[in-house]
Write a protein that holds these residues in place. Structure first.
Motif, short mmCIF file in Angstrom:
data_model
loop_
_atom_site.label_atom_id
_atom_site.label_comp_id
_atom_site.label_asym_id
_atom_site.label_seq_id
_atom_site.Cartn_x
_atom_site.Cartn_y
_atom_site.Cartn_z
N VAL A 155 28.34 83.15 -27.47
CA VAL A 155 29.08 81.98 -27.00
C VAL A 155 28.07 81.03 -26.37
O VAL A 155 27.37 81.41 -25.43
CB VAL A 155 30.16 82.34 -25.97
CG1 VAL A 155 30.83 81.08 -25.42
CG2 VAL A 155 31.21 83.26 -26.58
N LEU A 156 27.99 79.81 -26.89
CA LEU A 156 27.09 78.82 -26.32
C LEU A 156 27.89 77.84 -25.47
O LEU A 156 28.73 77.09 -25.98
CB LEU A 156 26.37 78.05 -27.43
CG LEU A 156 25.43 76.93 -26.95
CD1 LEU A 156 24.31 77.50 -26.10
CD2 LEU A 156 24.87 76.15 -28.13
N ILE A 157 27.66 77.89 -24.17
CA ILE A 157 28.28 76.95 -23.23
C ILE A 157 27.42 75.70 -23.23
O ILE A 157 26.23 75.75 -22.88
CB ILE A 157 28.36 77.57 -21.83
CG1 ILE A 157 29.20 78.85 -21.87
CG2 ILE A 157 28.96 76.57 -20.83
CD1 ILE A 157 29.11 79.67 -20.59
N CYS B 102 28.12 84.20 -10.71
CA CYS B 102 28.63 84.11 -12.08
C CYS B 102 27.88 85.06 -13.02
O CYS B 102 28.43 86.04 -13.49
CB CYS B 102 28.55 82.67 -12.59
SG CYS B 102 29.21 82.46 -14.27
N LYS B 103 26.62 84.76 -13.29
CA LYS B 103 25.88 85.52 -14.31
C LYS B 103 25.86 87.03 -14.05
O LYS B 103 26.36 87.81 -14.88
CB LYS B 103 24.44 84.99 -14.39
CG LYS B 103 23.51 85.87 -15.24
CD LYS B 103 22.09 85.36 -15.23
CE LYS B 103 21.12 86.46 -15.61
NZ LYS B 103 21.30 86.97 -16.99
N ILE B 104 25.27 87.45 -12.94
CA ILE B 104 25.08 88.88 -12.68
C ILE B 104 26.42 89.61 -12.54
O ILE B 104 26.63 90.65 -13.19
CB ILE B 104 24.20 89.11 -11.45
CG1 ILE B 104 22.80 88.52 -11.68
CG2 ILE B 104 24.10 90.61 -11.14
CD1 ILE B 104 22.04 89.14 -12.83
N MET C 186 24.07 87.21 -20.23
CA MET C 186 24.21 85.77 -20.06
C MET C 186 22.83 85.18 -19.76
O MET C 186 22.12 85.67 -18.88
CB MET C 186 25.19 85.44 -18.93
CG MET C 186 26.59 85.97 -19.19
SD MET C 186 27.73 85.67 -17.81
CE MET C 186 27.85 83.87 -17.86
N THR C 187 22.47 84.13 -20.49
CA THR C 187 21.17 83.51 -20.33
C THR C 187 21.33 82.02 -20.04
O THR C 187 21.47 81.21 -20.97
CB THR C 187 20.31 83.69 -21.59
OG1 THR C 187 20.25 85.09 -21.93
CG2 THR C 187 18.89 83.17 -21.36
N SER D 296 22.89 74.49 -20.01
CA SER D 296 23.66 75.24 -21.00
C SER D 296 23.53 76.73 -20.68
O SER D 296 22.77 77.12 -19.79
CB SER D 296 23.15 74.95 -22.42
OG SER D 296 21.81 75.42 -22.57
N CYS D 297 24.27 77.55 -21.40
CA CYS D 297 24.20 78.99 -21.17
C CYS D 297 24.64 79.71 -22.43
O CYS D 297 25.59 79.29 -23.09
CB CYS D 297 25.09 79.39 -19.99
SG CYS D 297 25.02 81.16 -19.57
N GLU D 298 23.94 80.79 -22.76
CA GLU D 298 24.32 81.61 -23.91
C GLU D 298 24.82 82.96 -23.43
O GLU D 298 24.16 83.64 -22.65
CB GLU D 298 23.14 81.81 -24.87
CG GLU D 298 23.53 82.58 -26.12
CD GLU D 298 22.37 82.80 -27.08
OE1 GLU D 298 22.45 82.36 -28.23
OE2 GLU D 298 21.37 83.42 -26.65
N MET D 299 26.01 83.34 -23.92
CA MET D 299 26.58 84.65 -23.64
C MET D 299 26.50 85.46 -24.93
O MET D 299 26.89 84.97 -25.99
CB MET D 299 28.03 84.52 -23.19
CG MET D 299 28.26 83.60 -22.00
SD MET D 299 30.03 83.35 -21.63
CE MET D 299 30.49 85.01 -21.07
N VAL D 300 26.03 86.69 -24.83
CA VAL D 300 25.94 87.55 -26.00
C VAL D 300 26.67 88.86 -25.71
O VAL D 300 26.17 89.70 -24.95
CB VAL D 300 24.48 87.82 -26.40
CG1 VAL D 300 24.43 88.73 -27.64
CG2 VAL D 300 23.74 86.53 -26.68
N TYR D 301 27.84 89.01 -26.30
CA TYR D 301 28.58 90.26 -26.17
C TYR D 301 27.95 91.31 -27.08
O TYR D 301 27.59 91.03 -28.22
CB TYR D 301 30.04 90.05 -26.56
CG TYR D 301 30.84 89.25 -25.57
CD1 TYR D 301 31.45 89.88 -24.48
CD2 TYR D 301 30.97 87.88 -25.69
CE1 TYR D 301 32.19 89.14 -23.55
CE2 TYR D 301 31.70 87.14 -24.77
CZ TYR D 301 32.30 87.78 -23.71
OH TYR D 301 33.02 87.05 -22.79
N GLY D 302 27.82 92.52 -26.55
CA GLY D 302 27.21 93.61 -27.29
C GLY D 302 25.75 93.82 -26.96
O GLY D 302 25.15 94.81 -27.38
#
Length: 266
Positions: free
Chosen positions: A177-179, A198-200, A216-217, A224-230
């Motif tokens: 997911v790209l925020i 939020c992140k941690i 979450m990066t 912006s922020c990238e979430m990677v599930y898995g």
């Protein structure tokens, strides 16, 4: 007393075509807009605050979270009674961010994260994490399904986002997911709040409570922020965010004399 129980069920393959899409250079990307009031329909450039038109349901979510977090927050300057008199639809994002800042006051990094964990748990019925683990074991499908849910259900918190293809353990999948420009970071202007509130805690909640790894990066260059599930998140000490300096020009709590945000060191 009756006990609500769930059983694992097999869901059909997730069809991303059912989500609104826009065309990009690499094909179609799923996207849900979040009431942005900017003429372009896109988040404002870095350094400018994006304008939003929040509706009734967005304000309900803001108020719900603000009230839950308010139990742990230092008193507001305007007085606690003024906070209690607000109706469910009379909350704005600035108040929500203000409550977050007051939660940070007088707490260490770990204590701030624990507050968020308790707030998230308080939003769920008893036994929900265990049931989540049964419904969503850490599979590619579960990761992609949760990525698709994140886009519409977290828009009120982080702004518009889109599902993107990522690589997890050598496998390409649509569990990212790209925020585009995180509303929480944009409005707080605080690196420590982004990481500790939020992140941690979000990473830890999905990874440890729900059993579905999440990394979450945040990108502090453009918010912006990238979430990677898995994807299993790295230890805090090995995460690049642990060395991130303050936004000294925009954060009211910044320490310009520190090379690393002081909220990440306490």
């Amino acid at each position: 007393m009756s006990v609500l129980s769930f059983q694992a069920v097999q869901f059909p393959a997730l069809d991303h075509r059912s989500l609104p899409r826009r065309r990009s250079s690499t094909g179609y990307i799923n996207i849900v807009r979040c009431g942005i009031a900017e003429p372009s329909g896109e988040p404002a450039p870095f350094g400018q605050k994006t304008r939003y038109n929040d509706g009734f349901f967005e304000k309900v979510f803001m108020t719900l979270f603000a009230r839950k977090m308010g139990r742990f927050a230092a008193p507001a300057k305007s007085g606690i009674e003024a906070e209690k008199k607000r109706s469910w639809w009379d909350c704005d994002y600035e108040r929500f961010v203000d409550v977050s800042k007051r939660v940070m006051q007088g707490r260490s990094r770990m204590q701030q994260q624990e507050v968020v964990r308790e707030v998230l748990l308080s939003m769920l019925p008893p036994g929900a994490p265990d049931q989540f683990r049964k419904l969503f074991p850490p599979t590619r499908w579960a990761a992609e399904f949760n990525a698709a849910l994140t886009v519409p259900f977290f828009a009120w918190l982080v702004g518009p986002s889109e599902v993107v293809e990522v690589e997890v353990n050598g496998v390409k999948q649509r569990s990212g997911v790209l925020i585009k420009k995180c509303r929480y970071l944009e409005n707080s202007g605080c690196v420590g709040m982004c990481v500790n509130m939020c992140k941690i805690p979000t990473q830890d909640f999905f990874t440890n409570e729900f059993g579905l790894p999440l990394t979450m990066t945040p990108n502090f260059e453009d918010m912006s922020c990238e979430m990677v599930y898995g994807q299993v998140p790295p230890p805090f000490e090995e995460d690049p965010v642990s060395k991130q300096p303050c936004f000294s020009d925009i954060c009211s709590m910044a320490n310009p004399n520190s090379s690393i945000c002081h909220k990440l060191q306490a």
